[in-house]
Design a protein around this motif. Sequence first.
Motif, mmCIF file in Angstrom:
data_model
loop_
_atom_site.group_PDB
_atom_site.id
_atom_site.type_symbol
_atom_site.label_atom_id
_atom_site.label_comp_id
_atom_site.label_asym_id
_atom_site.label_seq_id
_atom_site.Cartn_x
_atom_site.Cartn_y
_atom_site.Cartn_z
ATOM 1 N N VAL A 199 16.932 35.635 -38.060
ATOM 2 C CA VAL A 199 18.098 34.889 -37.576
ATOM 3 C C VAL A 199 17.877 34.484 -36.116
ATOM 4 N N VAL A 200 18.187 33.239 -35.814
ATOM 5 C CA VAL A 200 18.079 32.701 -34.461
ATOM 6 C C VAL A 200 19.442 32.112 -34.092
ATOM 7 N N VAL A 201 19.806 32.160 -32.805
ATOM 8 C CA VAL A 201 21.056 31.528 -32.374
ATOM 9 C C VAL A 201 20.754 30.262 -31.575
ATOM 10 N N ASP A 202 21.692 29.321 -31.617
ATOM 11 C CA ASP A 202 21.527 28.105 -30.819
ATOM 12 C C ASP A 202 22.912 27.541 -30.506
ATOM 13 N N ASN A 203 22.925 26.601 -29.588
ATOM 14 C CA ASN A 203 24.183 25.996 -29.185
ATOM 15 C C ASN A 203 24.668 25.008 -30.240
ATOM 16 N N GLU A 204 25.954 25.074 -30.505
ATOM 17 C CA GLU A 204 26.585 24.264 -31.556
ATOM 18 C C GLU A 204 26.380 22.759 -31.328
ATOM 19 N N ALA A 205 26.548 22.312 -30.086
ATOM 20 C CA ALA A 205 26.442 20.875 -29.808
ATOM 21 C C ALA A 205 24.999 20.381 -29.957
ATOM 22 N N ASN A 206 24.036 21.220 -29.570
ATOM 23 C CA ASN A 206 22.622 20.873 -29.765
ATOM 24 C C ASN A 206 22.320 20.725 -31.252
ATOM 25 N N LEU A 207 22.792 21.696 -32.042
ATOM 26 C CA LEU A 207 22.500 21.671 -33.478
ATOM 27 C C LEU A 207 23.215 20.511 -34.161
ATOM 28 N N ALA A 208 24.416 20.175 -33.699
ATOM 29 C CA ALA A 208 25.135 19.040 -34.295
ATOM 30 C C ALA A 208 24.362 17.743 -34.050
#
Lengths: 395, 395
Positions: free
Chosen positions: A186-195
Motif C-alpha cells: 500500500v502506498v499513499v498519495d495526494n488526492e488532487a495529484n491522483l485525480a
Amino acid sequence: MAGALRHGTMRAGNLAVVLGELDRRGPLTRAALADGTGLTKTTVSKLVGDLIDAGMAVESGAVRDGERGRPGTAVRLSGHRVAALGLEINVDYLAACVVDLTREIRVIRTQPVDNRSVPPAEVIARLRTLATTVLAEAAALGLSVAGAVVALPGPVDPITGTVHRAPNLGWRDVAVTDTLALPLPVVVDNEANLAALGELWFGSGPSLGDFLHVSGEIGIGAGLVVGGGLFRGAHGFAGELGHVVVTPDGPPCRCGGSGCLERYAGQDALLAEGETLPGLVARLRSGDPEALESCTRAGTALGIALTTAANLLDPDTIVLGGIYAPLFPWISTSVTRTLHSRLSQMHPKVPALVISAAGTNAAPLGAAGSVIQRVIADPTPLLPSPPAPHQEAIG
Amino acid sequence: MAGALRHGTMRAGNLAVVLGELDRRGPLTRAALADGTGLTKTTVSKLVGDLIDAGMAVESGAVRDGERGRPGTAVRLSGHRVAALGLEINVDYLAACVVDLTREIRVIRTQPVDNRSVPPAEVIARLRTLATTVLAEAAALGLSVAGAVVALPGPVDPITGTVHRAPNLGWRDVAVTDTLALPLPVVVDNEANLAALGELWFGSGPSLGDFLHVSGEIGIGAGLVVGGGLFRGAHGFAGELGHVVVTPDGPPCRCGGSGCLERYAGQDALLAEGETLPGLVARLRSGDPEALESCTRAGTALGIALTTAANLLDPDTIVLGGIYAPLFPWISTSVTRTLHSRLSQMHPKVPALVISAAGTNAAPLGAAGSVIQRVIADPTPLLPSPPAPHQEAIG
C-alpha cells in the motif's frame, strides 16, 4: 553472483520494454514487437511466453503485420488476471475501485460518510472494510490485486505512508498505511495529484495537452500534468490550489492562513446549511437566484485563483473536476469571464476551461492507475523466477 | 549519402558527449574521458584534437588519473576563443555581456535609460549600438561570439523573435530579432526565465535545490528551476509572478487585470516620485520611517504572492533578485513573516528565502549562459567539416 544479478536485471528490463510496447501500441505480432524493441524474435517469444503465463498478455488471433504485410498472431495486454486497488479517504466519503491491467474498471464503490465526526483510526477501519469487500469482489472475478494506492486530502509522506496534515479532516501526521494494514503493498498519495492522473488515464487524457486538474471537494486541490507526467514540486506538495490567497484579509482558513480559495469556492461555501450537492444542483436547475448567485461568487473566486495559477504555470487546459463537474453549467461562465478579463490582454493563449471526464471517481481511478503504471514499468515481481541465464540484452 | 549523414550525426553526438563531460567533470585525461563516455581512446583523442583545434579545449599539464593512478595530460574547457553575447532590454536600462565557454564573465555593460519614452525601434537601435561596442571589446580579447540571446520583460515567441506584450514598456508584438539585425544568430527569451538561469549558472546554483527566482524590476517576473532545468509551461509563459492577484479589487494593472502584485511591490510602487533605487536604499539606511514602511508593505504583498506560488509550485528555495537584492535587508523580514504565518501549519517545509547571488546582471548572464549551453550541447557548427567517415559510434 554478479552475473546472475545482471541477468535478472536485464530480463526485468526486457520484460518492461515488451509490456510497455504492448501497453502503448498493442495488439502487436511478435515480429512487430521485435522491430519495435530492438530485441531478437527469440527473446521476444520467450518474454511474451512469460507474460502470457503470468496472465498479463494474451494472443488475440491472426492479424496482418502492419509494416511488412506478413501474417502473424497478435499479442495484447490481458486484463483477466492482474489488477490494482484504488482507495480514497475524503472528508465526506470513502471510495474503492479495482482496475485491471488494461485499465478497465472492474469494481467501483463509493460510501458517503462524514469522516470529520470520527477519529482517524475509525475512518481507516471503515476503509479497510470497504477495501476488503472490494478485494473479495475482485477475487470472485478471478483477479489478483498487485497493490493499492490510497488518495488522501492533504500533503503526504510516501516513505512513511503518513498524511502530514489534512486540515478539512482535522488530521495531523496520521500513519495511514500502517493503520490500514491490508494484505498487499500500500502506498499513499495526494488526492488532487491522483485525480489529475485519473483524468489523464481514464478521462480526456492526452487531448488536454499540459493541464491543471482542479479537484473541488470540501477542500480544493489541483494536479498539474506536464508532458504526460505529474509535476509534484520539490517535496510532492505542489498544486495546493485551495490555499491560493484570494483576499489577503479574508476569513480565516483551517490551514492557518486567511482568505484562501477554499473559503470562497469549497463545497462548504457553495452549499446552504445542511444541503447536499444533489440538493444544490436541483435548486440550480429550478433557477433559484440564491443558488445561482452562490455559483457566480464561487466561480469568480475560482477564476481569480486560476488566473494566478495560469500566470505561474501556463497550462494548455484547465479541467474542473470533483464537485465542479456537476456544477460546471453554472460555475464555468464566471470562471471563464474572470480568466479572460484578466489574462487575454497579456497572454496570447488563455487556457481552455473544460469539464472533467473522469468525474468524481478521478482520484481512486488515478490511485489504481498508478499501481498499473508501476506493474507495467516493472512486471517481474508478478512473474515466476527467471529461467537459466542465457537470455539476451536489448540490442 | 545516408551513411555520410549518419556519420556526421554520430560525430556531432560524440563531440557533444566529450565536451559535456569536460564541462561537468573536467579537467580530465583522455583515458578518463574514454572511461566516462564509453568511447575508445582513439576516438576520444581525435575528438579532443578537434576541440583543441577549435579553441574549445586545451591541455592543462600532466595529472595523475584519479581512478587508476596512471599519469596523463589533462584536458579542460578553454575560454580563450568561443564566447556568447547576452543582452537585455528592460524598462529603465539596457545591458550586454560576453561570457566565454568556461562561463567566465569577460565583458559586462549596463546603460540606464528610460525605454518607455521612445519607440521600440529606437530602443532596439540603442541596444544594437551597445551590442556592437561589446562585440568589438570581445573581438579585441580574441573571442569569437557564437550567438546572442536577448532578455525581454514579457512573454516572447522564440520562433519569430517577437515579444508579444511588454506592458511596462508599452510594447505589443515587436519583432526584436529582425529589428536588431546583428551579424550573428539571435534568439529572444523572457527576462525572468533568463534571470533564473543566470542564478543557476552564475549565482548560488545547485545549492538552492529546486528554486523560484524572483526578478523585481518595474515589472516582476519569476523563473522556476526544477532539477537543473527551467519550467517554462505549455507556451513558455510560466512564472508571471507580477500578475498574481494580491487583491482582486485592487488598483488596475497595465496587464488588463487589477490588484496584481506589480502594483504593490514593483519598483514604481516602492520608489517615491522621481526617486532612484540608490536613493531609496540611502533613505532605508538612514532609517527613514516612510521608506521602511514602503518596504514592509511591498514585502507583505510579495509574501502573499509567494505563499500562493509556494502552494502551487512547492520549491525548496525562493531567491529574491533584481531590485529585491539591494532591498533584501529591509524587505525580507515581512516576506518571511508572511510566508511562515500562512504556510507553516500546513507545510512541513516552508521554502527558504535567500538573496540572489547573480544580482542585477542575472538576466543578461543567463542569456549568454544559454548560448553556452547550446554550444556545449552541439559544438559542430563551430568546428571545421568532419574528416573521412571512419569514426566510431558511442560504445
